[in-house]
Structures are given as structure tokens and as C-alpha cells.
Design an enzyme around this catalytic site. Structure first.
Site, PDB file in Angstrom:
ATOM      1  N   GLN A 105       0.790  -1.304   0.008  1.00 58.02           N
ATOM      2  CA  GLN A 105       0.223  -0.177   0.000  1.00 58.02           C
ATOM      3  C   GLN A 105       0.836   1.266  -0.008  1.00 58.02           C
ATOM      4  O   GLN A 105       0.749   2.158  -0.830  1.00 58.02           O
ATOM      5  CB  GLN A 105      -0.762   0.104   1.241  1.00 58.02           C
ATOM      6  CG  GLN A 105      -1.811  -0.941   1.494  1.00 58.02           C
ATOM      7  CD  GLN A 105      -2.821  -0.994   2.473  1.00 58.02           C
ATOM      8  OE1 GLN A 105      -3.668  -0.396   2.825  1.00 58.02           O
ATOM      9  NE2 GLN A 105      -2.298  -1.584   3.591  1.00 58.02           N
ATOM     10  N   THR A 128       2.838  -8.253   8.430  1.00 57.49           N
ATOM     11  CA  THR A 128       1.793  -7.288   8.701  1.00 57.49           C
ATOM     12  C   THR A 128       0.474  -8.235   8.993  1.00 57.49           C
ATOM     13  O   THR A 128      -0.531  -7.784   9.248  1.00 57.49           O
ATOM     14  CB  THR A 128       1.269  -6.321   7.638  1.00 57.49           C
ATOM     15  OG1 THR A 128       1.068  -6.926   6.521  1.00 57.49           O
ATOM     16  CG2 THR A 128       2.215  -5.308   7.564  1.00 57.49           C
ATOM     17  N   TYR A 187       9.061   2.127   8.409  1.00 53.80           N
ATOM     18  CA  TYR A 187       7.770   2.640   8.904  1.00 53.80           C
ATOM     19  C   TYR A 187       7.485   1.488  10.249  1.00 53.80           C
ATOM     20  O   TYR A 187       7.873   0.390  10.092  1.00 53.80           O
ATOM     21  CB  TYR A 187       6.619   2.290   7.921  1.00 53.80           C
ATOM     22  CG  TYR A 187       6.803   3.146   6.711  1.00 53.80           C
ATOM     23  CD1 TYR A 187       6.221   4.507   7.142  1.00 53.80           C
ATOM     24  CD2 TYR A 187       7.334   3.194   5.622  1.00 53.80           C
ATOM     25  CE1 TYR A 187       6.187   5.502   6.209  1.00 53.80           C
ATOM     26  CE2 TYR A 187       7.359   4.520   4.609  1.00 53.80           C
ATOM     27  CZ  TYR A 187       6.644   5.389   5.060  1.00 53.80           C
ATOM     28  OH  TYR A 187       6.759   6.391   3.971  1.00 53.80           O
ATOM     29  N   TYR A 238       2.893  -9.267  16.736  1.00 58.86           N
ATOM     30  CA  TYR A 238       3.142  -8.355  15.823  1.00 58.86           C
ATOM     31  C   TYR A 238       3.823  -7.006  16.290  1.00 58.86           C
ATOM     32  O   TYR A 238       4.935  -6.447  15.936  1.00 58.86           O
ATOM     33  CB  TYR A 238       1.771  -8.089  14.868  1.00 58.86           C
ATOM     34  CG  TYR A 238       2.037  -6.671  13.851  1.00 58.86           C
ATOM     35  CD1 TYR A 238       2.987  -6.873  12.799  1.00 58.86           C
ATOM     36  CD2 TYR A 238       1.374  -5.469  14.304  1.00 58.86           C
ATOM     37  CE1 TYR A 238       2.901  -5.678  12.038  1.00 58.86           C
ATOM     38  CE2 TYR A 238       1.240  -4.487  13.557  1.00 58.86           C
ATOM     39  CZ  TYR A 238       2.131  -4.459  12.304  1.00 58.86           C
ATOM     40  OH  TYR A 238       2.505  -3.556  11.577  1.00 58.86           O
TER      41      TYR A 238
END
Length: 298
Positions: free
Chosen positions: A11, A72, A109, A135
Site C-alpha cells: 500500500q 503485517t 515504518y 506483531y
């Protein structure tokens, strides 16, 4: 500049290919060595194989690296801890070590999942962390490794990322909204819906000016809402633009009504004032950012 973008099909990576292009030569990696949009060839890199990072850097010799790839799958990470840490912690550690050795600046990020979600005001970069999930633990370990590497770096923590491509809440709502008359959406988790283009534009602004000071900074859209509120706004704006014929009824539910393997933070609002001040950024309200995103789609 010669820029190496890791994860060009994601994305954020998709938007970074646009935002970084005016800054110089952009070399892109994907796991397959192909870009999904047109099948064109690019560099191959799977961060599960950390040994592949050094040969890539030696061949490309970038001035800056932007890491827009990560593990993710938040729920699956609960049963794939080793893989999540390999991609989110061990690979960034090796990447940062190599960047430090060669004087390469690094933008990476990270996520609101490093916090426990018990906050009552927007999280500052200096607030204590306390991830609730594998995560979140793996992303925090990646942050810590980058900070310890000595590399010139900027870690951009963000939350509730969406885009007009890839797997995300916006696309899921548009798909389900076209199929169903009624949806049940969690209303007791709060955050700031943030479009991928905003993250990409922020990274480009940082690279254009140069990293002011290494460390963690927060970047999300302004304001806050719940997932239920976000869904209502999506359907209202999508119908106004002819992207859906009718608006489904959106019923509010609690987190307990929608159990998942991984625990989510109940409060994910991040304070972005430091990043804005350092780089002169203007951050749009999440509603305005959604309008901009859907305008482009329409």
C-alpha cells in the site's frame, strides 16, 4: 539521489514509487522481482532472508533506503512468531547495520501496535511502549535494533493505514457494502485513519530536506474516530461519488463481539506535532484525507 525502496508493491510502497520519483533514481524491490501493476522486472528481496540484504545494497549502492515492507498479518503472527520477528526485527536490524557502515540514511515504518492502547490522549514518541501482540512486539524489536545500529534513520510510526489498492479497511468496506444491506463494525477502538499517500508524501518531504535528527516520529491524519465512524464516513463519501449505489446500515459492536487471535490497542491516536514542526508538514484531518482518496478513485 539514488533511492532504494523495499516493498514497492505494498500500500505504502505503491505510493512511494510516485512520491520518490522526483527526487532521483528509485530502485524498487518486491518478493517476486516483479511489479504487480504491469509485471515489469525489479529487484528481488524477501526480508525473511536477511542474508540477501547485503548483496543487494552492494549492487545498488543507494544514498538512501526506504523500508516499506513488513510482516503485517497481525493475527497470523500469533502462530508465526519466528517469521514475524525475522521480517520485522532481524531484517531491519541487518539493514540498519549495513546502512550505518556505509553512511546510508534509512526511513522505516512502524506502528501504533507498539503501545498498549490504554492511553487517553494522543501518544507522544516518548511515551512508554507495551505491545499486546506478537506483531507489536516484533515491530518494537525492529525499532530498537535500528536505534541501536548507529545509522542515520527516521522511524515513522503510523496507524490505521488504508489505500485504494491492497488489503485494507477501505477496500473491505467498499466490497462488503456493495454485497450486504447490514454490517457490524467495532465502535470501541479509536484511531486516526491514514491514507498511504500521506505516508509516502511525508517520507519524500523528509528525504528532500534531509533527516533532521535520528529517532522515532509519529505520522497519522488529524482527528480521531472509531472503526464504526470510519465505515460510516466511507459509505457516505463513496455514495456521493457514485462508487456504491446505496449505503448499508452499519451497526456498532464492541471488541468483545469480534474476537481475534491478536489483541488490538483500544486507543491508537498518535501525536504528530514533532514531525510537523521539524519538516514543515501540513497534516490533513482524516475526513479530508478520505475525501481526497475517494476523489482520486472516482
Amino acid at each position: 539521489m539514488r533511492l532504494l525502496l523495499l516493498g514497492g508493491d505494498g500500500q505504502v510502497g505503491h505510493e512511494l514509487r510516485r512520491s520518490l520519483a522526483p527526487l532521483g533514481e528509485v530502485i524498487v524491490t518486491t518478493r517476486s522481482g516483479r511489479l504487480a501493476a504491469d509485471g515489469s522486472a525489479c529487484e528481488t528481496l524477501d526480508l525473511a532472508q536477511a542474508d540477501a540484504i547485503e548483496p543487494l545494497l552492494r549492487r545498488v549502492r543507494p544514498d538512501r533506503v526506504v523500508n516499506a515492507t513488513a510482516y503485517t498479518a497481525v493475527d497470523r503472527a500469533e502462530s508465526e512468531r519466528e517469521l514475524a520477528f525475522a521480517i520485522n526485527a532481524q531484517a531491519p536490524a541487518r539493514l540498519a547495520e549495513l546502512c550505518a557502515a556505509d553512511g546510508i540514511g534509512l526511513i522505516h515504518y512502524s506502528t501504533d501496535y507498539v503501545f498498549d492502547g490504554n492511553g487517553t490522549r494522543p501518544y507522544l514518541e516518548s511515551d512508554p511502549t507495551g505491545p499486546l501482540s506478537v506483531y507489536g512486539e516484533s515491530k518494537l524489536a525492529g525499532e530498537e535494533a535500528i536505534r541501536a545500529s548507529g545509522a542515520t534513520h527516521l522511524i515513522l510510526r503510523t496507524a490505521w493505514v488504508y489505500a485504494t489498492h491492497g488489503h485494507n479497511f477501505l477496500r473491505t468496506m467498499l466490497r462488503l457494502g456493495a454485497e450486504r444491506d447490514e454490517l457490524r463494525v467495532v465502535a470501541d477502538q479509536h484511531g486516526s485513519p491514514t491514507p498511504a499517500w500521506l505516508l509516502a508524501d511525508a517520507a519524500a518531504a523528509v528525504l528532500r530536506q534531509g533527516i533532521v535528527e535520528s529517532g522515532v516520529r509519529h505520522i497519522v491524519a488529524g482527528g480521531q474516530t472509531s472503526w464504526h465512524g470510519f465505515a460510516e464516513a466511507i459509505f457516505e463519501q463513496a455514495q456521493a461519488r457514485g462508487l456504491i449505489e446505496r449505503r448499508p446500515q452499519v451497526l456498532p459492536i464492541t471488541t468483545a463481539d469480534y474476537p481475534t487471535p491478536a489483541r488490538r490497542p483500544n486507543y491508537s491516536v498518535l501525536d504528530t506535532r514533532r514531525l510537523q514542526a521539524e519538516y514543515g508538514l501540513s497534516i490533513p484531518h482524516w475526513r479530508d484525507a478520505l475525501k481526497t482518496t475517494l476523489d482520486a478513485t472516482a
